[in-house]
Write a protein that holds these residues in place. Sequence first.
Motif, short mmCIF file in Angstrom:
data_model
loop_
_atom_site.label_atom_id
_atom_site.label_comp_id
_atom_site.label_asym_id
_atom_site.label_seq_id
_atom_site.Cartn_x
_atom_site.Cartn_y
_atom_site.Cartn_z
N THR A 1 0.85 -1.17 0.00
CA THR A 1 0.00 0.00 0.00
C THR A 1 0.90 1.24 0.00
N ILE A 2 0.86 1.98 -1.11
CA ILE A 2 1.66 3.20 -1.19
C ILE A 2 1.05 4.23 -0.22
N PHE A 3 -0.28 4.40 -0.30
CA PHE A 3 -1.01 5.20 0.67
C PHE A 3 -2.46 4.73 0.64
N CYS B 1 7.47 8.56 -1.60
CA CYS B 1 6.35 8.47 -0.67
C CYS B 1 5.01 8.43 -1.40
N GLY B 2 4.99 8.76 -2.67
CA GLY B 2 3.76 8.64 -3.44
C GLY B 2 3.20 9.96 -3.95
N LYS B 3 4.02 11.00 -3.98
CA LYS B 3 3.55 12.31 -4.46
C LYS B 3 3.12 12.25 -5.92
N THR B 4 3.98 11.67 -6.73
CA THR B 4 3.65 11.57 -8.16
C THR B 4 2.37 10.77 -8.36
N THR B 5 2.23 9.72 -7.57
CA THR B 5 1.04 8.89 -7.69
C THR B 5 -0.22 9.71 -7.38
N VAL B 6 -0.17 10.53 -6.34
CA VAL B 6 -1.32 11.37 -6.01
C VAL B 6 -1.64 12.30 -7.18
N1 LIG Z 1 4.22 0.62 -11.49
C1 LIG Z 1 4.60 0.48 -10.20
N2 LIG Z 1 4.66 -0.76 -9.65
C2 LIG Z 1 5.02 -0.92 -8.37
N3 LIG Z 1 5.34 0.07 -7.55
C3 LIG Z 1 5.31 1.33 -8.03
C4 LIG Z 1 4.93 1.60 -9.38
N4 LIG Z 1 4.97 2.94 -9.58
C5 LIG Z 1 5.36 3.48 -8.40
N5 LIG Z 1 5.55 2.52 -7.47
C6 LIG Z 1 5.96 2.75 -6.08
O1 LIG Z 1 5.11 3.71 -5.53
C7 LIG Z 1 5.82 4.53 -4.64
C8 LIG Z 1 5.49 5.98 -4.87
O2 LIG Z 1 5.99 6.37 -6.10
P1 LIG Z 1 5.93 7.89 -6.56
O3 LIG Z 1 4.51 8.33 -6.50
O4 LIG Z 1 6.59 8.00 -7.89
O5 LIG Z 1 6.79 8.63 -5.46
P2 LIG Z 1 7.31 10.13 -5.39
O6 LIG Z 1 6.78 10.89 -6.56
O7 LIG Z 1 6.82 10.67 -4.09
O8 LIG Z 1 8.80 10.08 -5.39
C9 LIG Z 1 7.29 4.22 -4.80
O9 LIG Z 1 7.74 3.54 -3.68
C10 LIG Z 1 7.35 3.33 -6.01
O10 LIG Z 1 8.30 2.33 -5.82
#
Ligand SMILES: Nc1ncnc2c1ncn2[C@@H]1O[C@H](COP(=O)(O)OP(=O)(O)O)[C@@H](O)[C@H]1O
Lengths: 280, 305
Positions: free
Chosen positions: B25-27, B48-53
Motif C-alpha cells: 500500500t503506497i497510501f 512516498c507517493g507524491k507523483t502517484t497522487v
Molecule cells: N508501477 C509500479 N509498480 C510498483 N510500484 C510502483 C509503481 N509505480 C510506483 N511505485 C511505487 O510507488 C511509490 C510511490 O511512487 P511515486 O509516486 O513516484 O513517489 P514520489 O513521486 O513521491 O517520489 C514508490 O515507492 C514506487 O516504488
Amino acid sequence: MATDRLRALALSVLILAAFLLAWQWGVQPDPAAGPAVDPEYAKLVGAAAATGGQTPMPGPLEVMARLWHHLADPFYVRGTNDMGLGIQLGYSIARVAAGYVLAAVVAIPLGFVIGMSPLLYRALDPFIQVLKPISPLAWMPLALYTIKDSSTSSIFVIFICSIWPMLINTAFGVASVRKEWLNVARTLEVKPLRRALTIILPAAAPTILTGMRISIGIAWLVIVAAEMLVGGTGIGYFVWNQWNNLSITDIITAILLIGLVGMVLDQALAWCARAVTYPE
Amino acid sequence: MAERYISLEGIGRRYPNPAGGGHTTIFEDLWLTLPKGTFTCIIGHSGCGKTTVLNILAGLDQSSEGVVVVDGTAIEGPSLDRAVIFQSHALLPWKTVIGNVAYAVRSKWPSWSRAAVLEHARRFIALVGLAGAEDKKPAHLSGGMKQRVGIARALSLQPKILLMDEPFSALDALTRGTLQDEVRKICQETGQTVLMITHDVDEAIYLADRIVLMTNGPGAVIAEVVENTLPVTRDRLDVHRHPAYYPLRNHIIDFLVTRSKAFEAERRALELAGTPWQARQPRLVRPGFSDPTLAITPATAAMSA
Ligand SMILES: Nc1ncnc2c1ncn2[C@@H]1O[C@H](COP(=O)(O)OP(=O)(O)O)[C@@H](O)[C@H]1O
Ligand SMILES: [Mg+2]
C-alpha cells in the motif's frame, strides 16, 4: 569538411582507376604463351570453339562500350528474347514496386495494431519468427502452383520478402512510443484516430522508415533471383539469358546497372527517412 | 472557508508485490481539499507517493479506492480541465514551439479556425517570454525554454487546475528562480488553482499558499497542512528576511528530517493527548504563531515514542 569530402572523392576516383587498370591488365592475352590458336583454325570453327568453349573475359573498355550501346537505345523490343535493358529494368522495378507497395499497405496498418496491443504482439510473435527466416524463393513453387502466373508469382515473392522488416519495425516503433507523449495525448483528451495519426505515427515514423529501407533492399536482391527462376522478362531473366548466350560483357553491364538501381532505391528511402527523423 | 473545489476523498493506491502474494500500500484513505484559486504544494521524501497522487488527480493513474471530485463531479480519467506540466516537459520533438502549443489549443477547441488557434497559442508563448522562438524545434531550446513551452501549453488550455510534478527540478538555480517568479505572477494574475509537487522547501515557501506534508511510505499519510504565513506580496530575493520565514522553514525541515520517518509515534502521542490525528481532516498549522499544534515538536514526539 569540404576538403575532407574532396579528398575522399579523389581517393574514390583513384581506387576506381586502379581497379580498372588491374582489370584491363588481368584480361590481356598473355603474349608469352604465343598465339593460343591458329587464326586459320579459329576462322574455320568459330572463336568460341577455338578457345575450347571458353569465352574470353571482357575488359573494362568492352564493358563500357557495351554499356554505352545499351544506354543509347534502352527501350527497343525485337522479340521476346531481345529487349532493351531499360525495358528489362522497367519490368523488374515495376514488380518490386507492386510487391513492395502491397506489403506496405498490409504491414504498416497491421504493425500499428500489433504494436498497440501487447496481447496481439505476443500472440503473433511466434508466427512472425517462423515466417521471417524463410527464404522468399522457397515460396516460389507454392506461388506458381496457386497463382499460375509467373509474373504475379514474382510479385508475390517480393510481397512476402518485404513484409517482415516493415511489419516488425512498425510494431516495434509503435510499441515503443514514449509514454510521456501518450500521456500528453491523454491529458488533451485526444481521440484514438487522431492520436494514431498525430502522435504515434510521427513518433514511430523513423523506425517504420528504417524497416521500409531494409525491405526495399531485400526486394531488389530477391527480384533478380526470382526472375532468373521464372524467366520471361526482367533484369534477372536478362542476366540468365546472357549467360546462356555466353555474353559476359552483357552480364557485367547488367550487374553494374542492378547495383546502380539498388543504390538509387536505397538512397530514395534514406532521404524519406531523414525527412521524418526528429532530433530529441 | 473557501469552497471545496477539488477534493481527494479517501483515495488509496496499492501495487501487487512483485514476489507474488499480497499488495504494497503506497497510501490509503488520503483526504485533501484544494480551494479554488489557491496554490498548494505537496512536499515529502522521494518514493512516498507524491507523483502517484498527482497522476490520480490528472486521471493518468487509477486509484485503488476512493474518488477525486472536481467541481462537484467524480473524475473518470484525464480531462482538458486538468492541465499537467510534466517534469520532463514532454514536448513533441517533431513539432515546433507553436506547433506544440497549438496542438493543445486545437484539442480543447476543435472548432476554432486555424488563425484563431495560432493567435491563442502565440499569446501564451509570449506570456512565458518566448515570443520570437515560435518556429524553433524543442531540440534547439535550452532546458528552461522547453519547460516554458510546457507551461505555455498547459496554461493555453485555461484549465480549472494546473498540476505540476517537480517542474523545475531539472533546471539550474538561476533559471529555476526566474521561472518560479513567472509562474507565481501568472498564477496570481489568472487566479489559477494549482497543485505542485516539489522537494525544494524554499520553492514551496515562495510559491504556495498551503504546503501539504506527506510522511514516508509505504502507507504514507498527510501529516498536516501548513498554512503559508508570509504576506501574499512576497519577493523571492528577500522573502527570507520576513520574521515568519524561519519558523515556517524550520517547521518544514524538521518534518522532513525527523517527523516524516517517525510519524507513527507522533500519532500515538496525539492520540494520548486527546487531539487525535484524523485522515479526513489533516490539521492546518501556522508555524510562528502561537498555536497549540506547535506543542508537538520532534522532541516531544520522540519522548512519547
Ligand atoms: N508501477 C509500479 N509498480 C510498483 N510500484 C510502483 C509503481 N509505480 C510506483 N511505485 C511505487 O510507488 C511509490 C510511490 O511512487 P511515486 O509516486 O513516484 O513517489 P514520489 O513521486 O513521491 O517520489 C514508490 O515507492 C514506487 O516504488
Ligand atoms: Mg515523483
